[in-house]
Design an enzyme around this catalytic site. Structure first.
Site, PDB file in Angstrom:
ATOM      1  N   GLY A 146       0.816  -1.195   0.000  1.00  0.00           N
ATOM      2  CA  GLY A 146       0.000   0.000   0.000  1.00  0.00           C
ATOM      3  C   GLY A 146       0.854   1.251   0.000  1.00  0.00           C
ATOM      4  O   GLY A 146       2.082   1.201  -0.158  1.00  0.00           O
ATOM      5  N   ARG A 185      -2.268  -3.620  11.274  1.00  0.00           N
ATOM      6  CA  ARG A 185      -3.362  -4.021  12.148  1.00  0.00           C
ATOM      7  C   ARG A 185      -2.884  -5.186  13.002  1.00  0.00           C
ATOM      8  O   ARG A 185      -2.246  -6.120  12.509  1.00  0.00           O
ATOM      9  CB  ARG A 185      -4.605  -4.430  11.346  1.00  0.00           C
ATOM     10  CG  ARG A 185      -5.358  -3.252  10.746  1.00  0.00           C
ATOM     11  CD  ARG A 185      -5.991  -2.387  11.832  1.00  0.00           C
ATOM     12  NE  ARG A 185      -6.776  -1.291  11.310  1.00  0.00           N
ATOM     13  CZ  ARG A 185      -6.309  -0.065  11.103  1.00  0.00           C
ATOM     14  NH1 ARG A 185      -5.019   0.190  11.336  1.00  0.00           N
ATOM     15  NH2 ARG A 185      -7.096   0.896  10.665  1.00  0.00           N
ATOM     16  N   GLU A 220      -6.942  -2.875  21.633  1.00  0.00           N
ATOM     17  CA  GLU A 220      -6.303  -1.643  22.088  1.00  0.00           C
ATOM     18  C   GLU A 220      -7.242  -0.874  23.007  1.00  0.00           C
ATOM     19  O   GLU A 220      -8.426  -0.763  22.707  1.00  0.00           O
ATOM     20  CB  GLU A 220      -5.925  -0.774  20.876  1.00  0.00           C
ATOM     21  CG  GLU A 220      -4.937  -1.450  19.939  1.00  0.00           C
ATOM     22  CD  GLU A 220      -4.584  -0.630  18.713  1.00  0.00           C
ATOM     23  OE1 GLU A 220      -5.045   0.529  18.620  1.00  0.00           O
ATOM     24  OE2 GLU A 220      -3.830  -1.122  17.858  1.00  0.00           O
ATOM     25  N   HIS A 277      -0.025   2.747  19.068  1.00  0.00           N
ATOM     26  CA  HIS A 277      -0.678   3.058  17.798  1.00  0.00           C
ATOM     27  C   HIS A 277      -0.432   4.516  17.394  1.00  0.00           C
ATOM     28  O   HIS A 277      -1.356   5.304  17.203  1.00  0.00           O
ATOM     29  CB  HIS A 277      -2.179   2.782  17.898  1.00  0.00           C
ATOM     30  CG  HIS A 277      -2.815   2.549  16.553  1.00  0.00           C
ATOM     31  ND1 HIS A 277      -3.940   1.774  16.385  1.00  0.00           N
ATOM     32  CD2 HIS A 277      -2.486   2.968  15.306  1.00  0.00           C
ATOM     33  CE1 HIS A 277      -4.290   1.754  15.105  1.00  0.00           C
ATOM     34  NE2 HIS A 277      -3.411   2.474  14.432  1.00  0.00           N
ATOM     35  N   ALA A 327       1.787   5.390  14.677  1.00  0.00           N
ATOM     36  CA  ALA A 327       2.455   5.513  13.382  1.00  0.00           C
ATOM     37  C   ALA A 327       1.912   6.666  12.542  1.00  0.00           C
ATOM     38  O   ALA A 327       2.667   7.399  11.918  1.00  0.00           O
ATOM     39  CB  ALA A 327       2.351   4.201  12.605  1.00  0.00           C
TER      40      ALA A 327
END
Length: 337
Positions: free
Chosen positions: A152, A233, A262, A281, A283
């Site tokens: 991606g 993920r 999470e 989380h 990024a």
């Protein structure tokens, strides 16, 4: 008046996004999602709402069935596995995401995790905080091999950064050869990538095909000195298998920005494993990426309300029988940032 619910936590009343939406003639309500939200609270928040701008809000089939006015959902990010897109289509709700919106942020962060793992930065800082002075040897990235699972926007953005550090880059993907444009990348199948890579970085969307794709067999194929990085993920990786593999010395460690649940539960198998570092989380969480996501998300919402969505992920499911829609939804988006 058309009503819009905003649950993305960094969007606030009176900010640029709010002013843009109000200038478009929309009435906005902010209910930021922080931590977990009871489904009944979400149903209540969606009462009388025509469109929603959301982050990782769990828009399940049950929730969507109780939001009869809802016509548009826009995810202020790339991954949309928290939204039941097939159910949304059955209820006439267009779901959009923002492909590539945080690719640069994720790519830079990925290189940060590689560097931190290679040089043991977290362990060093922890040792100093505990009163020690750790002096263990680290490793240089130059000359090592990085394997990317997925192709991606974020994975493609990683490539030039990795090459600048002198890494050889491998990639496994289902993207057609005609669309592979990231430059000096060698495309291989997953087993070969695992065999050859010193670092394996996950950049694939979470689908039924990719859920748990990194499990015991895959971890055993990796080098004993290899490190797994995941900024995609959490559920792509089987967490118990990963914890077992690191404890057994089958791989050297893991740097995880995402986990299956999470925040990380107290009883997670990832806790207390030397060599596994879990981050919160982050990024895609830069000021620049957030600002872009807010602007682009608002523009997509307005366009979708006008019947002209640019990034609808479930447009192909409208007017399709339910069983076909559910099957198609599982195989649509394979890569993500």
């Amino acid at each position: 008046m058309t009503r819009v619910l905003i649950t993305t936590d960094y969007l606030r009343p009176g900010d640029d996004v709010d002013r843009y939406l109000r200038a478009a003639g929309l009435e906005t309500t902010h209910r930021p999602l922080v931590g977990r939200r009871d489904p009944e609270e979400l149903v209540a928040a969606l009462d009388g709402v025509d469109a929603a701008l959301v982050a990782n809000e769990p828009m399940t089939a049950a929730v969507l069935s109780r939001a009869p006015r809802l016509r548009v959902v826009v995810r202020t990010g790339v991954g949309h596995d928290s939204i039941d897109v097939a159910a949304a289509a059955r209820h006439g709700v267009t779901v959009s995401n923002l492909p590539g919106i945080n690719a640069n942020a994720v790519a830079e962060y990925t290189l940060g995790l590689l560097l931190a793992a290679a040089r043991g930065l977290v362990q060093s800082a922890r040792g100093v905080a505990d009163g020690g002075w750790p002096r263990a040897d680290g490793h240089e990235l130059r000359g090592a091999t990085l394997g990317l699972i997925g192709y991606g926007a974020a994975a493609r953005a990683v490539v030039p950064l990795a090459k600048a550090f002198g890494l050889t880059v491998l990639c496994t993907t289902r993207v057609p050869e005609s669309e592979r444009t990231a430059g000096p990348v060698e495309f291989v199948d997953l087993p070969e990538l695992l065999d050859r890579s010193d670092y394996v970085s996950v950049h694939t969307a979470l689908t039924d095909r990719t859920r748990g794709i990194v499990g015991p067999d895959e971890l055993r194929r990796m080098k004993r000195t290899a490190v797994l990085v995941n900024t995609a993920r959490g559920a792509v990786v089987q967490e118990q298998a990963l914890a077992d593999a690191v404890r057994a010395g089958e791989i050297a460690g893991a740097a995880l920005d995402v986990v299956t649940e999470e925040p990380l539960p107290a009883d997670s198998p990832l806790r207390g494993v030397d060599g596994i570092v879990v981050y919160s989380h982050l990024a895609g969480q830069t000021a620049q990426a957030r600002a872009a996501a807010g602007r682009e998300g608002a523009a997509e919402l307005v366009a979708a309300l006008a019947g002209r969505p640019r990034h609808a992920v479930n447009a192909h499911l409208f007017a399709v029988p339910a069983t076909t829609a559910e099957t198609t939804a599982e195989t649509t988006t394979e890569e993500t940032a």
